[in-house]
Every structure is written in C-alpha cells, then in structure tokens.
Design an enzyme around this catalytic site. Structure first.
Site, PDB file in Angstrom:
ATOM      1  N   SER A  96       0.836  -1.195   0.000  1.00 42.54           N
ATOM      2  CA  SER A  96       0.000   0.000   0.000  1.00 42.54           C
ATOM      3  C   SER A  96       0.878   1.255   0.000  1.00 42.54           C
ATOM      4  O   SER A  96       1.677   1.451  -0.905  1.00 42.54           O
ATOM      5  CB  SER A  96      -0.973  -0.035   1.183  1.00 42.54           C
ATOM      6  OG  SER A  96      -2.010   0.895   1.017  1.00 42.54           O
ATOM      7  N   ASP A 220      -9.544  -5.517  -4.786  1.00 39.10           N
ATOM      8  CA  ASP A 220      -9.097  -4.407  -3.944  1.00 39.10           C
ATOM      9  C   ASP A 220     -10.047  -3.214  -4.079  1.00 39.10           C
ATOM     10  O   ASP A 220     -10.314  -2.742  -5.184  1.00 39.10           O
ATOM     11  CB  ASP A 220      -7.683  -3.992  -4.346  1.00 39.10           C
ATOM     12  CG  ASP A 220      -6.987  -3.126  -3.315  1.00 39.10           C
ATOM     13  OD1 ASP A 220      -7.681  -2.417  -2.573  1.00 39.10           O
ATOM     14  OD2 ASP A 220      -5.751  -3.161  -3.269  1.00 39.10           O
ATOM     15  N   HIS A 248      -7.725  -5.599  -0.651  1.00 42.57           N
ATOM     16  CA  HIS A 248      -6.508  -4.843  -0.364  1.00 42.57           C
ATOM     17  C   HIS A 248      -5.538  -5.648   0.487  1.00 42.57           C
ATOM     18  O   HIS A 248      -4.323  -5.505   0.350  1.00 42.57           O
ATOM     19  CB  HIS A 248      -6.886  -3.534   0.337  1.00 42.57           C
ATOM     20  CG  HIS A 248      -5.783  -2.523   0.366  1.00 42.57           C
ATOM     21  ND1 HIS A 248      -5.089  -2.138  -0.765  1.00 42.57           N
ATOM     22  CD2 HIS A 248      -5.242  -1.814   1.394  1.00 42.57           C
ATOM     23  CE1 HIS A 248      -4.175  -1.234  -0.439  1.00 42.57           C
ATOM     24  NE2 HIS A 248      -4.236  -1.032   0.854  1.00 42.57           N
TER      25      HIS A 248
END
Length: 272
Positions: A96, A220, A248
């Site tokens: 991320s 995601d 995610h």
C-alpha cells in the site's frame, strides 16, 4: 530482536529484525505497522531469510514527529535503515503506502542496496484520480477519511477495515487489525493520508531498473486493480501476479497462496 534507528537528529524509528540470511525489508501499509507482516515474518526465516520490519515514523513503536510524512522523507528513512544495518542485496517489499515509498526510494536513491522490488497492492502510481489519470479513488474519498480521523478515529478505522479484506475474517482478527491502526498517532495518520492523496509517482516508474513483481488483489477496494495495470505498464520488465480472491489485504486474504508466491519470488536466482 528490535532496535531503534535514528533517521534524523530527533527522530527514531523502530525496526524488528528476525532471522538470518538474505535480507527482506518489508514496509507496512497505512495506518498499520510492522506487525501486519507477522504471518510472513514467522515463516520466511524458516526458509533462510532475514526479515527486517520497520515502523514508519508516526506509526507503531516509532517516534511520532510533526513533520516528515511526504514520500521523499520516508524514502530517506529507508535509506538510513539500509545503511545503518549495512544491508546488501535487499529484497524490498512494500504494501500500500509502503509500496509507494519503495517506488520513490528506487528513484531518488537509484535502488541503492536493492536486488528485487515486490509491490503489494501498492498505493501507486497515484492512489487518486487526476485529470489525465482516470484510475483509483476520488481525492474526496481520501479527504473524507482524513476528516473522519479528526472526528472519530476508531470509527474511521472500523469503516476502513470493512473495505480492507475480501475474505471472511474472524471478529477477533478484525479487532486486532484495528488495534494496530490505533497505535499510530492521529497526526501521522492524517499527514500520511494527505501524502497518498496528493502525490503522483508516475515520473518515478521509468527509473526502476531492478527486477520488479506486482502482487495485487483483483477485488481491492482501496488501491483499485487498474493501478496494478498502470504499474506494470510503467515499470519496464515488471511481472504482475493477480490474486483473484483478494482485496486490499493481499498478504492475508489468500494467505497460503500469497506466502507460497512470495517465497518463490524471493528464491528467484536473479535476486541472489
């Protein structure tokens, strides 16, 4: 073993160092800390890898300064960790916002010390849409996160957590994940969110010259899957691995498949 490393005269970051062997430097995501990787750091050392897991400034056990949450400074923190520990031939893993920091590091520091780059549901090349980039979240989506953080941070974390996983997880695991976010500072949480809302990493991508893998959950809802396609197009020679049942939390949604895939990449002879 954990230790603190000074990345600025008055700022120290906490680094967990587990195992022995080729180093795997793992950058966590927002708003978590290094413990998000415990289902990897408990396994990789048994296969001969050394896991190095820092908490980003403002998060986890690191100092919570008022400044330094833009990608340039966070990439500089990574460089200081690598130099302080004397690391070479590093496998750099970023999830991320950690993936975004890793990309900036590869450009600004010319991939110093890195043999392999692994991006996990990276918040890149731009997490949010732009006039010439119709992918990702709306900037207003992130602004709402920031506003909610100032109003009710625990509720923001709970709501964000509803978008984090695609698999069925236990209530206990969800609570544990939320507790990691609560260890961050409010200021670090919001400042980092402004960074991933506003920064654009597209100019960094052509400068990545190391073998690169992109592991991304098709489901995601945070770093939308089209971002992975843009990364693959922008990073020459990069390889995209789709996780069809992951959101995610690609590092957990399909845990066995993810760990097996990660280990295969780390054992690639070109990275040794």
């Amino acid at each position: 073993m954990g230790r603190y490393i000074a990345v600025e005269p008055n700022v120290k970051v906490f680094v967990e160092d587990i195992g022995a062997g080729p180093p795997v430097l793992m950058l966590h995501g927002w708003p978590l800390n290094h413990r998000m990787y415990e289902y990897q750091s408990s396994q990789l050392p048994t296969h001969g890898f050394r896991c190095i897991l820092p908490d980003m400034r403002g998060f986890g056990l690191s100092d919570h300064p008022w400044h330094g949450y833009h990608y340039d400074r966070l990439a500089d923190d990574v460089l200081t960790i690598i130099r302080t520990l004397g690391l070479q031939r590093v496998r750099l893993v970023g999830f991320s916002i950690g993936g975004a920091i890793a990309i900036r590091y590869m450009n600004h520091h010319q991939g110093y010390g890195i043999s392999q780059l692994i991006l996990l549901d990276a918040a890149a090349p731009s997490l949010t849409r732009r006039p010439d980039f119709p992918y990702g979240l709306l900037p207003s989506d992130v602004t709402k996160l920031i506003e909610q953080t100032y109003q009710d941070r625990p509720q923001m974390l709970y709501d964000f957590g509803q978008r984090f996983f695609a698999s069925q997880i236990s209530p206990s695991f969800r609570e544990w994940t939320q507790s990691l976010g609560l260890q961050a500072s409010l200021h670090g949480t919001t400042a980092a969110a402004r960074t991933f809302r506003d920064e654009d990493l597209r100019p960094d991508l052509p400068h990545i010259q190391k073998p690169t893998w992109i592991l991304h959950g098709v489901l995601d809802q945070v770093a939308l899957f089209p971002l992975a396609l843009q990364l693959q197009q922008g990073i020459r020679g990069s390889q995209l691995v789709r996780f069809e049942q992951s959101g995610h939390a690609v590092f957990y949604d399909e845990l066995e498949l993810f760990n097996r895939t990660l280990l295969q990449i780390l054992q690639d002879p070109d990275a040794s």
